[in-house]
Design a protein around this motif. Sequence first.
Motif, PDB file in Angstrom:
ATOM      1  N   LYS A  30      30.740  55.937  26.301  1.00 41.17           N
ATOM      2  CA  LYS A  30      32.015  55.474  26.044  1.00 41.17           C
ATOM      3  C   LYS A  30      32.537  54.441  26.818  1.00 41.17           C
ATOM      4  O   LYS A  30      33.242  53.530  26.431  1.00 41.17           O
ATOM      5  CB  LYS A  30      32.732  56.968  26.436  1.00 41.17           C
ATOM      6  N   GLU A  31      32.029  54.675  27.942  1.00 39.30           N
ATOM      7  CA  GLU A  31      32.761  53.263  29.105  1.00 39.30           C
ATOM      8  C   GLU A  31      32.134  51.918  28.532  1.00 39.30           C
ATOM      9  O   GLU A  31      33.135  50.929  28.334  1.00 39.30           O
ATOM     10  CB  GLU A  31      32.256  53.482  30.487  1.00 39.30           C
ATOM     11  N   LEU A  32      30.813  51.846  28.272  1.00 35.67           N
ATOM     12  CA  LEU A  32      30.471  50.512  27.802  1.00 35.67           C
ATOM     13  C   LEU A  32      30.884  50.105  26.549  1.00 35.67           C
ATOM     14  O   LEU A  32      31.288  48.967  26.291  1.00 35.67           O
ATOM     15  CB  LEU A  32      28.792  50.631  27.725  1.00 35.67           C
ATOM     16  N   GLU A  34      33.836  50.949  25.240  1.00 37.19           N
ATOM     17  CA  GLU A  34      35.396  50.555  25.557  1.00 37.19           C
ATOM     18  C   GLU A  34      35.327  49.319  26.001  1.00 37.19           C
ATOM     19  O   GLU A  34      36.395  48.443  25.790  1.00 37.19           O
ATOM     20  CB  GLU A  34      36.062  51.674  26.365  1.00 37.19           C
ATOM     21  N   ASN A  35      34.472  49.132  26.972  1.00 38.43           N
ATOM     22  CA  ASN A  35      34.554  47.492  27.548  1.00 38.43           C
ATOM     23  C   ASN A  35      33.959  46.675  26.648  1.00 38.43           C
ATOM     24  O   ASN A  35      34.849  45.417  26.374  1.00 38.43           O
ATOM     25  CB  ASN A  35      33.405  47.435  28.947  1.00 38.43           C
ATOM     26  N   ALA A  36      33.258  46.684  25.633  1.00 39.68           N
ATOM     27  CA  ALA A  36      33.035  45.742  24.456  1.00 39.68           C
ATOM     28  C   ALA A  36      34.296  45.549  23.666  1.00 39.68           C
ATOM     29  O   ALA A  36      34.428  44.236  23.218  1.00 39.68           O
ATOM     30  CB  ALA A  36      31.786  46.108  23.887  1.00 39.68           C
ATOM     31  N   SER A  80      39.742  43.205  35.231  1.00 40.38           N
ATOM     32  CA  SER A  80      40.538  42.316  34.750  1.00 40.38           C
ATOM     33  C   SER A  80      41.846  42.667  34.133  1.00 40.38           C
ATOM     34  O   SER A  80      42.445  41.852  33.363  1.00 40.38           O
ATOM     35  CB  SER A  80      39.929  41.277  34.040  1.00 40.38           C
ATOM     36  N   LYS A  81      41.946  43.929  33.913  1.00 38.95           N
ATOM     37  CA  LYS A  81      42.833  44.643  32.938  1.00 38.95           C
ATOM     38  C   LYS A  81      44.131  44.950  33.380  1.00 38.95           C
ATOM     39  O   LYS A  81      45.198  44.950  32.844  1.00 38.95           O
ATOM     40  CB  LYS A  81      42.154  45.825  32.320  1.00 38.95           C
ATOM     41  N   ILE A  82      44.360  45.251  34.738  1.00 38.75           N
ATOM     42  CA  ILE A  82      45.786  45.503  35.300  1.00 38.75           C
ATOM     43  C   ILE A  82      45.566  44.666  36.618  1.00 38.75           C
ATOM     44  O   ILE A  82      44.808  44.532  37.410  1.00 38.75           O
ATOM     45  CB  ILE A  82      46.119  46.946  35.625  1.00 38.75           C
ATOM     46  N   LYS A  94      41.430  49.689  27.000  1.00 37.24           N
ATOM     47  CA  LYS A  94      40.933  51.025  27.343  1.00 37.24           C
ATOM     48  C   LYS A  94      40.702  51.347  28.590  1.00 37.24           C
ATOM     49  O   LYS A  94      40.958  52.346  29.419  1.00 37.24           O
ATOM     50  CB  LYS A  94      39.608  51.042  26.112  1.00 37.24           C
ATOM     51  N   GLY A  95      39.883  50.302  29.308  1.00 38.02           N
ATOM     52  CA  GLY A  95      39.788  50.441  30.613  1.00 38.02           C
ATOM     53  C   GLY A  95      41.133  50.007  31.650  1.00 38.02           C
ATOM     54  O   GLY A  95      42.009  49.470  30.955  1.00 38.02           O
ATOM     55  N   PHE A  96      40.979  50.356  32.812  1.00 36.41           N
ATOM     56  CA  PHE A  96      42.177  49.832  33.413  1.00 36.41           C
ATOM     57  C   PHE A  96      41.785  50.252  35.166  1.00 36.41           C
ATOM     58  O   PHE A  96      42.207  49.669  36.244  1.00 36.41           O
ATOM     59  CB  PHE A  96      43.264  50.583  33.184  1.00 36.41           C
ATOM     60  N   GLU A  99      36.374  51.358  37.526  1.00 35.13           N
ATOM     61  CA  GLU A  99      35.291  51.884  38.205  1.00 35.13           C
ATOM     62  C   GLU A  99      34.074  52.333  37.404  1.00 35.13           C
ATOM     63  O   GLU A  99      33.031  52.635  37.876  1.00 35.13           O
ATOM     64  CB  GLU A  99      35.929  53.561  38.306  1.00 35.13           C
ATOM     65  N   ALA A 100      34.383  52.023  36.093  1.00 33.94           N
ATOM     66  CA  ALA A 100      33.171  52.578  35.331  1.00 33.94           C
ATOM     67  C   ALA A 100      32.007  51.699  35.744  1.00 33.94           C
ATOM     68  O   ALA A 100      30.914  52.314  36.219  1.00 33.94           O
ATOM     69  CB  ALA A 100      33.391  52.211  33.828  1.00 33.94           C
ATOM     70  N   LEU A 101      32.000  50.461  35.550  1.00 35.56           N
ATOM     71  CA  LEU A 101      30.586  49.659  36.018  1.00 35.56           C
ATOM     72  C   LEU A 101      30.022  49.777  37.364  1.00 35.56           C
ATOM     73  O   LEU A 101      28.807  50.131  37.715  1.00 35.56           O
ATOM     74  CB  LEU A 101      30.731  48.159  35.848  1.00 35.56           C
TER      75      LEU A 101
HETATM   76 MG    MG Z   1      35.845  49.580  31.382  1.00 34.77          MG
END
Ligand code: MG
Length: 615
Positions: A30-32, A34-36, A80-82, A94-96, A99-101
């Motif tokens: 899911k995280e990967l 969403e990052n893509a 880089s998103k917020i 999607k990400g913000f 933490e995922a990576l």
């Molecule tokens: Mg992410």
Amino acid sequence: MADIIKLLPDHVANQIAAGEVVQRPASVVKELLENAIDAGADLIKLIVKDGGKTLIQVVDNGVGMSGTDARLSFERHATSKISCAEDLFNLETKGFRGEALASIAAIAHVDMQTRTENSEVGSHIKIEGSKIVSQEVVASPKGTSISVKNLFFNIPARRNFLKSNQVELRHITDEFHRVALVHPQIEFHFYNNGSEIFNLPISKLRQRIAHVFGSRMKDRLVPVGEETEVVKISGFVCKPEFAKKSRGEQFFFANNRFIKSPYLHHAVVAAFEGLIKSDTYPGYFLYLEVDPASIDINIHPTKTEVKFDDENTLYAILRSTIKHSLGQFNVAPILDFEHDPNMDTPYAYKEKAAVIPQVSVDPSFNPFQQTDNKSVGRTVYHKTDVKGWENLYESLKISLDTNDFSSVEIESETGVQGTFYADDTDETPAAVTFQLRRKYVVSTIKSGMLVINQNRAHERVLFEKFLGEITVKEGVSQQLLFPLELPFSHQERVILKEIKESLSNVGFMFETLDEETVKVTGVPLSIVESGIGTVLDRLISDYKEGFDSNGISQAELLAKTLAKNLAVKTGEVLDQESQMALVNDLFACKEPSLSPFQKITYTIISEGDIEKKLN
Ligand code: MG
Ligand code: ADP
């Protein structure tokens, strides 16, 4: 006392955070993915091996990262998103959390290659358990490729906690669906252990849904659309006649993010009220767009829980929009409520040779003639209503195969011993059964009254029968004169394949025809043809859900599922013979007192109990 509070080192903090973000391979997927998507890719490949335990790789053609960013992306709270708290209420990505990576890198071996459009060369970073092992400059295509290997290599407890590869793959597939269903404008490929299991070209939403769930979906979808100040709703609901017993094809997306909302689910169900039976669920793919400021997704790191500002209004709009669509597409009135193909399955005794009930009436028989001296002088209730009595006694004298019956010893939970009528040989066989509220079968026994829950009892009977058949491969199959061709989605076919052998042991014969169709050539004796599709559908979804339960064998799970789906239900009328047969069969079971789902199947009301009550 000395100070004892210490700040945790980063890699420990990351591992703790990882526990929240990464529960299983599917969370990484899911995280990967969403990052893509956040990176603006329009082509994404997902590659997994061994249910994601060995490898999860996501390759995208998005914006990529600079060398510095590539390194930074693995730091906790690096995003880089917020950039400020306000942004949280204006999320377009999607990400913000950033933490995922960091979390993934704390608990796996991660390998990333990435290049931005403007740079000539890309960078290649390897990280193991939060430590950067190497970073070098490489030639690589534009975009990012991240491989996550050996998940939880440093947390054995977690690794052991993972389910079988099949189950993990199923969770991954669920996540993949959730992402693929919101981005029909992105091409997806999904490979499992080297073979491509999804190939989703760029398309319209309806097509995407059909690509994911099989082309039969196309004719089932009713478009839904509404735009108000509060919300814009689009998507599809499935026609009422395709409502299923189990959940599965229910998707809500809010601002392009998969969400779960029991409350809004209820609104959809309410819109279907009167169109589907109360124990079925409508399928839906609903996309809500609301002002990002009016939605708070910051409730949980896995981010499927959301909070809307104005839930009540949303509920009302959603419900009336769907009602309207259903009405407009004129899907309402053709339904036949009374008919459930499953109910066509009588308590099946087709295996047994049909016995024509023999009615032998003794013309000299007088029900009121007292042979027992003790009861002389007893008042006889409603002496005039002889007709009813006659009927009752006639049905008693129907010659029934009570042989197995007479000797059965049963033990109730209360420890009361009971024996089926085998006493007083001079009496008419008194093993009477009757049905109570289409739910219980009541029978007399020597020590009182036996009350059986028909559904649970039959589940027990069928469970033992199917379990036996699966293990010793002796199920009888009735060949269909005209083989049935049924459409199934990819995932459904995968499941069918998994359970094919066991199914054939109980009499289900089928072969995969092509990409979408399964040809059923034979079915167990206890199934009527019109119910085959429904039974297989339910079997698949129950099996899918049940697979999560640990430590139960495939045979057992399947036997349970078959039993559950084929057992007589509460509400079904059983004829006299079926009632007797059910009682007989139940007590021929190894474990008659519990249903396969650990529910009590029968109880005994002893003569003592009755006497107490009537005192
Ligand atoms: Mg992410
Ligand atoms: P978040 O997505 O919450 O920002 P992540 O840990 O998932 O946090 O990612 C950290 C950062 O790494 C992202 O903000 C993004 O800048 C960068 N990043 C991650 N994956 C990709 C990718 N596939 N393509 C480009 N940039 C990426």
